[in-house]
Scaffold this motif. Structure first.
Motif, PDB file in Angstrom:
ATOM      1  N   VAL A 127       0.844  -1.201   0.000  1.00 36.52           N
ATOM      2  CA  VAL A 127       0.000   0.000   0.000  1.00 36.52           C
ATOM      3  C   VAL A 127       0.876   1.247   0.000  1.00 36.52           C
ATOM      4  N   ILE A 128       1.957   1.236   0.815  1.00 34.52           N
ATOM      5  CA  ILE A 128       2.876   2.380   0.854  1.00 34.52           C
ATOM      6  C   ILE A 128       3.544   2.580  -0.500  1.00 34.52           C
ATOM      7  N   ASP A 130       2.396   1.696  -3.379  1.00 32.35           N
ATOM      8  CA  ASP A 130       1.376   2.180  -4.318  1.00 32.35           C
ATOM      9  C   ASP A 130       1.110   3.669  -4.124  1.00 32.35           C
ATOM     10  N   LYS A 131       1.070   4.118  -2.871  1.00 32.18           N
ATOM     11  CA  LYS A 131       0.790   5.525  -2.601  1.00 32.18           C
ATOM     12  C   LYS A 131       1.959   6.414  -3.019  1.00 32.18           C
ATOM     13  N   PHE A 134       2.170   6.596  -6.786  1.00 34.36           N
ATOM     14  CA  PHE A 134       0.896   6.940  -7.417  1.00 34.36           C
ATOM     15  C   PHE A 134       0.369   5.824  -8.316  1.00 34.36           C
TER      16      PHE A 134
END
Length: 282
Positions: A127-128, A130-131, A134
């Motif tokens: 998730v990190i 991906d964030k 972007f």
């Protein structure tokens, strides 16, 4: 009276260490099985011949060597840096000592289960990633990918155990006399020279202890593998201890598992002896 006080400990050591060690060497020369109606028979060096032709054992040995080569210097170095940081006499160091040591007192099974959730494809790490990117980069399935499984185990293992060796380094740092530092400062020594000529030589005994203990712990890697990967994927995380346990209890080949344990014991003994010889006081 001294022998009377030692007797309970000696009996426990004989029962749970000496006898199993002897049995491991003896059963390694037999075809013993965990559950079998037939009594064990001597097969000579058959198990050992099979062992060194076993691709799983050779892969397990390679995995353990790779794990040890990375973990020993990185973990000991990181632990030393943390020890130097918390050894300063400033407010709040006790809090940070506790925080760094907290993973050590947490069960490795619990730690492994926690990190399994972090390593999932939809876990926190991905998730990190991906964030931050972007959505351009998708994180891998960490413990189910042969290329990332062992590095993932390495990161987890260093994080969990670094606090323990930080405490050992810290105990060594606190045995160095402050007078040595004062004398060096009077001679104009810089911070780097203080570490090189006062701190590092003063940690000789501590350094030798940490080197041996981390190496033995690294070679004995088992719990993380048993909980998280079961030696997979494609034996990418299989270790010698894990293979011995799986062979002895799952496949019930006690004789072959004993041969693995005996060879592993000799390997650890040789490596530890070399380390002790190389780090002996000249």
């Amino acid at each position: 009276m001294g022998y009377a006080l030692l007797t309970p400990a000696i009996l426990l050591l004989v029962l749970f260490v000496v006898i199993p060690a002897i049995l491991a060497f003896v059963l390694g020369f037999t075809n013993a099985r965990l559950i079998s109606p037939n009594p064990p028979e001597l097969v000579g060096f058959t198990n050992f011949t099979r062992l060194f032709a076993d691709p799983v054992f050779l892969r397990s040995l390679t995995n353990v060597a790779f794990f040890a080569v990375i973990v020993v210097p990185v973990q000991s170095g990181l632990a030393l840096i943390l020890a130097l940081l918390v050894n300063t006499k400033i407010r709040g160091t006790t809090f940070f000592r506790t925080i760094y040591f907290f993973p050590v007192v947490t069960s490795m099974v619990v730690v492994s289960l926690l990190w399994m959730f972090l390593y999932r494809r939809d876990g926190l790490f991905n998730v990190i990633i991906d964030k931050i990117t972007f959505g351009i980069i998708q994180g891998p399935d960490w413990i189910n990918d042969p290329t990332t499984a062992m590095p993932s185990i390495i990161v987890l293992s260093i994080w969990q155990a670094v606090g323990f060796h930080m405490i050992i380094w810290l105990s060594g740092l606190q045995t160095i006399s402050e007078e040595l530092y004062e004398a060096a400062r009077l001679d104009g020594a810089s911070r780097g020279q203080l570490f090189r000529y006062v701190t590092w030589p003063g940690l000789t005994a501590t350094r030798n202890l940490i080197l041996v203990t981390i190496t033995i712990q690294a070679l004995s890697l088992f719990t993380q593998i048993d909980v998280m990967t079961k030696g997979g994927p494609l034996n990418a995380t299989s270790t010698v201890v894990f293979q011995a346990v799986r062979t002895g209890f799952t496949q019930q080949e006690t004789g072959y598992a004993s041969a693995i344990s005996a060879v592993f014991f000799l390997i650890v003994l040789i490596i530890s002896s070399i380390q002790r010889f190389a780090t002996r006081e000249k």
